[in-house]
Design a protein around this motif. Structure first.
Motif, PDB file in Angstrom:
ATOM      1  N   VAL A 167     -46.838  62.762 -88.088  1.00 33.00           N
ATOM      2  CA  VAL A 167     -47.011  62.653 -89.537  1.00 33.00           C
ATOM      3  C   VAL A 167     -48.433  62.194 -89.845  1.00 33.00           C
ATOM      4  CG1 VAL A 167     -44.584  62.056 -89.856  1.00 33.00           C
ATOM      5  CG2 VAL A 167     -46.292  60.225 -89.701  1.00 33.00           C
ATOM      6  N   ALA A 168     -48.830  62.437 -91.069  1.00 27.71           N
ATOM      7  CA  ALA A 168     -50.064  61.865 -91.614  1.00 27.71           C
ATOM      8  C   ALA A 168     -49.644  60.846 -92.667  1.00 27.71           C
ATOM      9  CB  ALA A 168     -50.936  62.950 -92.235  1.00 27.71           C
ATOM     10  N   ILE A 169     -50.223  59.657 -92.587  1.00 30.44           N
ATOM     11  CA  ILE A 169     -49.894  58.602 -93.552  1.00 30.44           C
ATOM     12  C   ILE A 169     -51.162  58.134 -94.245  1.00 30.44           C
ATOM     13  CG2 ILE A 169     -50.083  56.769 -91.811  1.00 30.44           C
ATOM     14  CD1 ILE A 169     -47.814  55.285 -93.297  1.00 30.44           C
ATOM     15  N   THR A 170     -51.047  57.848 -95.527  1.00 31.73           N
ATOM     16  CA  THR A 170     -52.199  57.379 -96.287  1.00 31.73           C
ATOM     17  C   THR A 170     -51.786  56.251 -97.214  1.00 31.73           C
ATOM     18  OG1 THR A 170     -54.093  58.063 -97.623  1.00 31.73           O
ATOM     19  CG2 THR A 170     -51.963  59.022 -98.193  1.00 31.73           C
ATOM     20  N   TYR A 171     -52.778  55.477 -97.619  1.00 31.33           N
ATOM     21  CA  TYR A 171     -52.544  54.284 -98.435  1.00 31.33           C
ATOM     22  C   TYR A 171     -53.485  54.265 -99.639  1.00 31.33           C
ATOM     23  CZ  TYR A 171     -50.393  52.444 -94.106  1.00 31.33           C
ATOM     24  OH  TYR A 171     -49.628  52.263 -92.987  1.00 31.33           O
ATOM     25  N   THR A 172     -52.971  53.767-100.750  1.00 31.52           N
ATOM     26  CA  THR A 172     -53.816  53.420-101.885  1.00 31.52           C
ATOM     27  C   THR A 172     -53.167  52.239-102.601  1.00 31.52           C
ATOM     28  OG1 THR A 172     -55.075  54.321-103.757  1.00 31.52           O
ATOM     29  CG2 THR A 172     -52.755  54.944-103.634  1.00 31.52           C
ATOM     30  N   GLY A 173     -53.830  51.756-103.649  1.00 30.96           N
ATOM     31  CA  GLY A 173     -53.270  50.649-104.409  1.00 30.96           C
ATOM     32  C   GLY A 173     -52.646  51.130-105.709  1.00 30.96           C
ATOM     33  N   ASP A 174     -52.145  50.191-106.506  1.00 32.53           N
ATOM     34  CA  ASP A 174     -51.520  50.569-107.777  1.00 32.53           C
ATOM     35  C   ASP A 174     -52.528  51.242-108.702  1.00 32.53           C
ATOM     36  OD1 ASP A 174     -52.256  47.719-109.506  1.00 32.53           O
ATOM     37  OD2 ASP A 174     -52.004  47.572-107.353  1.00 32.53           O
ATOM     38  N   GLY A 175     -53.789  50.815-108.648  1.00 31.76           N
ATOM     39  CA  GLY A 175     -54.809  51.480-109.455  1.00 31.76           C
ATOM     40  C   GLY A 175     -55.033  52.904-109.003  1.00 31.76           C
ATOM     41  N   GLY A 176     -54.986  53.115-107.683  1.00 27.48           N
ATOM     42  CA  GLY A 176     -55.152  54.465-107.149  1.00 27.48           C
ATOM     43  C   GLY A 176     -54.080  55.417-107.645  1.00 27.48           C
ATOM     44  N   ALA A 177     -52.883  54.880-107.905  1.00 26.63           N
ATOM     45  CA  ALA A 177     -51.783  55.723-108.374  1.00 26.63           C
ATOM     46  C   ALA A 177     -52.055  56.325-109.743  1.00 26.63           C
ATOM     47  CB  ALA A 177     -50.491  54.916-108.409  1.00 26.63           C
ATOM     48  N   SER A 178     -53.077  55.828-110.434  1.00 27.97           N
ATOM     49  CA  SER A 178     -53.452  56.399-111.739  1.00 27.97           C
ATOM     50  C   SER A 178     -54.451  57.534-111.600  1.00 27.97           C
ATOM     51  CB  SER A 178     -54.053  55.301-112.635  1.00 27.97           C
ATOM     52  OG  SER A 178     -53.108  54.286-112.891  1.00 27.97           O
ATOM     53  N   GLN A 179     -54.897  57.792-110.379  1.00 28.11           N
ATOM     54  CA  GLN A 179     -55.880  58.847-110.147  1.00 28.11           C
ATOM     55  C   GLN A 179     -55.206  60.207-109.991  1.00 28.11           C
ATOM     56  OE1 GLN A 179     -59.278  58.553-110.089  1.00 28.11           O
ATOM     57  NE2 GLN A 179     -59.034  56.428-110.701  1.00 28.11           N
ATOM     58  N   GLY A 180     -55.855  61.236-110.498  1.00 28.35           N
ATOM     59  CA  GLY A 180     -55.320  62.590-110.379  1.00 28.35           C
ATOM     60  C   GLY A 180     -55.172  63.036-108.938  1.00 28.35           C
ATOM     61  N   ASP A 181     -56.083  62.594-108.070  1.00 26.15           N
ATOM     62  CA  ASP A 181     -56.014  62.986-106.660  1.00 26.15           C
ATOM     63  C   ASP A 181     -54.697  62.581-106.019  1.00 26.15           C
ATOM     64  OD1 ASP A 181     -58.516  64.078-106.816  1.00 26.15           O
ATOM     65  OD2 ASP A 181     -59.512  62.601-105.545  1.00 26.15           O
ATOM     66  N   VAL A 199     -48.245  55.947 -99.203  1.00 27.27           N
ATOM     67  CA  VAL A 199     -47.940  54.537 -99.478  1.00 27.27           C
ATOM     68  C   VAL A 199     -48.815  54.045-100.630  1.00 27.27           C
ATOM     69  CG1 VAL A 199     -47.815  52.193 -98.546  1.00 27.27           C
ATOM     70  CG2 VAL A 199     -47.362  54.162 -97.045  1.00 27.27           C
ATOM     71  N   VAL A 200     -48.176  53.476-101.638  1.00 25.22           N
ATOM     72  CA  VAL A 200     -48.899  52.792-102.713  1.00 25.22           C
ATOM     73  C   VAL A 200     -48.618  51.303-102.561  1.00 25.22           C
ATOM     74  CG1 VAL A 200     -49.149  52.419-105.185  1.00 25.22           C
ATOM     75  CG2 VAL A 200     -48.781  54.730-104.316  1.00 25.22           C
ATOM     76  N   GLN A 201     -49.655  50.547-102.213  1.00 24.24           N
ATOM     77  CA  GLN A 201     -49.516  49.102-102.070  1.00 24.24           C
ATOM     78  C   GLN A 201     -49.774  48.455-103.433  1.00 24.24           C
ATOM     79  OE1 GLN A 201     -50.664  47.684 -97.893  1.00 24.24           O
ATOM     80  NE2 GLN A 201     -52.287  49.131 -98.384  1.00 24.24           N
ATOM     81  N   ASN A 202     -48.703  48.193-104.121  1.00 25.87           N
ATOM     82  CA  ASN A 202     -48.788  47.668-105.481  1.00 25.87           C
ATOM     83  C   ASN A 202     -49.014  46.156-105.424  1.00 25.87           C
ATOM     84  OD1 ASN A 202     -48.461  46.825-108.106  1.00 25.87           O
ATOM     85  ND2 ASN A 202     -46.481  47.800-108.417  1.00 25.87           N
ATOM     86  N   ASN A 203     -50.296  45.757-105.419  1.00 23.91           N
ATOM     87  CA  ASN A 203     -50.611  44.319-105.401  1.00 23.91           C
ATOM     88  C   ASN A 203     -50.863  43.781-106.814  1.00 23.91           C
ATOM     89  OD1 ASN A 203     -53.304  44.973-106.045  1.00 23.91           O
ATOM     90  ND2 ASN A 203     -53.967  44.903-103.914  1.00 23.91           N
ATOM     91  N   ARG A 204     -50.431  44.571-107.796  1.00 26.12           N
ATOM     92  CA  ARG A 204     -50.339  44.149-109.195  1.00 26.12           C
ATOM     93  C   ARG A 204     -51.647  44.205-109.992  1.00 26.12           C
ATOM     94  NH1 ARG A 204     -45.672  43.543-110.219  1.00 26.12           N
ATOM     95  NH2 ARG A 204     -46.138  43.075-112.386  1.00 26.12           N
ATOM     96  N   PHE A 205     -52.776  44.319-109.312  1.00 27.97           N
ATOM     97  CA  PHE A 205     -54.041  44.368-110.052  1.00 27.97           C
ATOM     98  C   PHE A 205     -55.001  45.376-109.434  1.00 27.97           C
ATOM     99  CE2 PHE A 205     -52.325  40.242-111.114  1.00 27.97           C
ATOM    100  CZ  PHE A 205     -52.607  40.123-112.469  1.00 27.97           C
ATOM    101  N   ALA A 206     -55.400  46.364-110.226  1.00 33.65           N
ATOM    102  CA  ALA A 206     -56.444  47.294-109.821  1.00 33.65           C
ATOM    103  C   ALA A 206     -57.780  46.641-110.186  1.00 33.65           C
ATOM    104  CB  ALA A 206     -56.282  48.630-110.533  1.00 33.65           C
ATOM    105  N   ILE A 207     -58.334  45.919-109.257  1.00 36.96           N
ATOM    106  CA  ILE A 207     -59.413  44.961-109.500  1.00 36.96           C
ATOM    107  C   ILE A 207     -58.887  43.939-110.507  1.00 36.96           C
ATOM    108  CG2 ILE A 207     -61.837  44.552-110.051  1.00 36.96           C
ATOM    109  CD1 ILE A 207     -62.488  47.375-109.309  1.00 36.96           C
TER     110      ILE A 207
END
Length: 369
Positions: A167-181, A199-207
């Protein structure tokens, strides 16, 4: 229209979606098993290894912050608080799997086989920091927010076309989830049933922007619905829940069932990065205290101690090992050759364009003096 049935019952429609995405938890904050039916099949030695990696990474984070303040590291995004989300998800992978990290995901790279000294060079912007060792299936960390999701979809599709059981696995944050990509990557992988884990690591603050202002969606996990793929929200401070979700997603993927979106509810105890961010300007002390009580290392420690397989002596051994290896890693990084303009020119093209070839000779002469 008056006297006619409403065409859309928006409240009910959203409620029906949201109810499907309840947070999955196996260990509560006291380290007690609250969902025994979901317990992953891990031996005592495997549990201890996961704990060791989490403790080691906490030490690495503390030392990296110190090195950054000394001017011995460049860019650094603290990881304390996200150890369960990062390392338990990685622990569910196999060596042949491909990791496409974001800039906070250096720990997964290291545990997948990237040497510490190379991770330190990446932080310094040295080109050797991006030259992954042969046989280590890792991309350099992506700085462009969300771009790794599109890359992940492509890598996963390549694996499918070649018949590779990985598999290929990737990570971003909750702010990344708002990106079109992010949506585009999930949508593409879903359309082709590619073996990807998002994986979206929702740490509650995009910066500094709270997740509640990022999206009207109650969960990030439910965004999987639009891409036609399954999604799950897990307690990201619970290593067992994160491991179980990732392992299940991997099994689905290699069995030809396509990608999965995993939202981990977690928290970064430090700033967004060491480049001047001050979390006290946008986070309350009450919120920080609330999440400190959920510390993934404290929670897992209680669980392992109750099983009689972990103690202070074991933990101190890991701490000392981490300190020694970090010391050696930074020493090797310090000994790397000074980066030169001609180095970058040499590694950029297979055949250098004529205009750069002219500049190459100019810089070569300057560097020889």
């Amino acid at each position: 229209m008056k006297g006619t049935k409403a065409l859309i019952d928006g409240v009910q429609q959203l409620k029906a979606v949201e109810e499907q995405f309840q947070t999955v938890q196996i260990l509560n904050e006291e380290g007690e098993v609250v969902n025994p039916d979901l317990m992953p099949d891990l031996t005592d030695e495997q549990l201890k290894e996961l704990m060791s990696r989490m403790v080691y990474t906490r030490v690495l984070d503390q030392r990296s912050i110190s090195l950054n303040r000394q001017g011995r590291l460049g860019f650094y995004a603290p990881t304390a608080g996200q150890e369960a989300s990062q390392l338990a998800s990685h622990y569910a992978l196999e060596k042949e799997d491909f990791i496409l990290p974001g800039y906070r995901d250096v720990p997964q790279m290291i545990w997948h086989g990237v040497p510490l000294w190379q991770a330190f060079l990446w932080s310094r912007g040295h080109f050797q920091g991006g030259q992954m060792p042969e046989g280590v299936n890792v991309f350099p960390p992506q700085i462009i927010i969300g771009a790794q999701y599109i890359q992940c979809a492509g890598v996963a599709l390549g694996m499918k076309k070649r018949g590779v059981k990985a598999v290929a696995i990737t990570y971003t944050g909750d702010g990344g989830a708002s990106q079109g990509d992010v949506y585009e990557g999930m949508n593409f992988a879903g359309a082709y049933q590619a073996p990807a884990i998002f994986v979206v690591q929702n740490n509650r603050f995009a910066i500094s922007t709270p997740v509640e202002k990022q999206s009207a969606a109650k969960t990030i996990a439910q965004k999987a619905v639009a891409a036609g793929i399954p999604g799950i929200q897990v307690d990201g401070m619970d290593p067992l829940a994160v491991y179980a979700a990732t392992r299940t997603a991997r099994e689905r993927a290699i069995n030809g069932e396509g990608p999965t979106l995993i939202e981990t509810l977690t928290f970064r105890y430090g700033p967004h990065t060491m480049a001047g961010d001050d979390p006290t300007r946008y986070r309350t002390k009450d919120l920080e205290n609330e999440w400190e009580k959920k510390d993934p290392i404290v929670r897992f420690r209680k669980f392992l101690e109750a099983k009689g397989i972990w103690n202070e002596e074991e933990e101190n051994k890991v701490i000392e090992q981490a300190k020694e290896e970090i010391k050696e890693g930074i020493k090797i990084a310090d000994g790397a050759p000074k980066q030169q303009v001609t180095d970058l020119m040499n590694i950029m093209f297979e055949k250098m364009p004529f205009n750069l070839a002219e500049q190459f000779e100019i810089y070569k002469e300057k560097e020889s003096k």
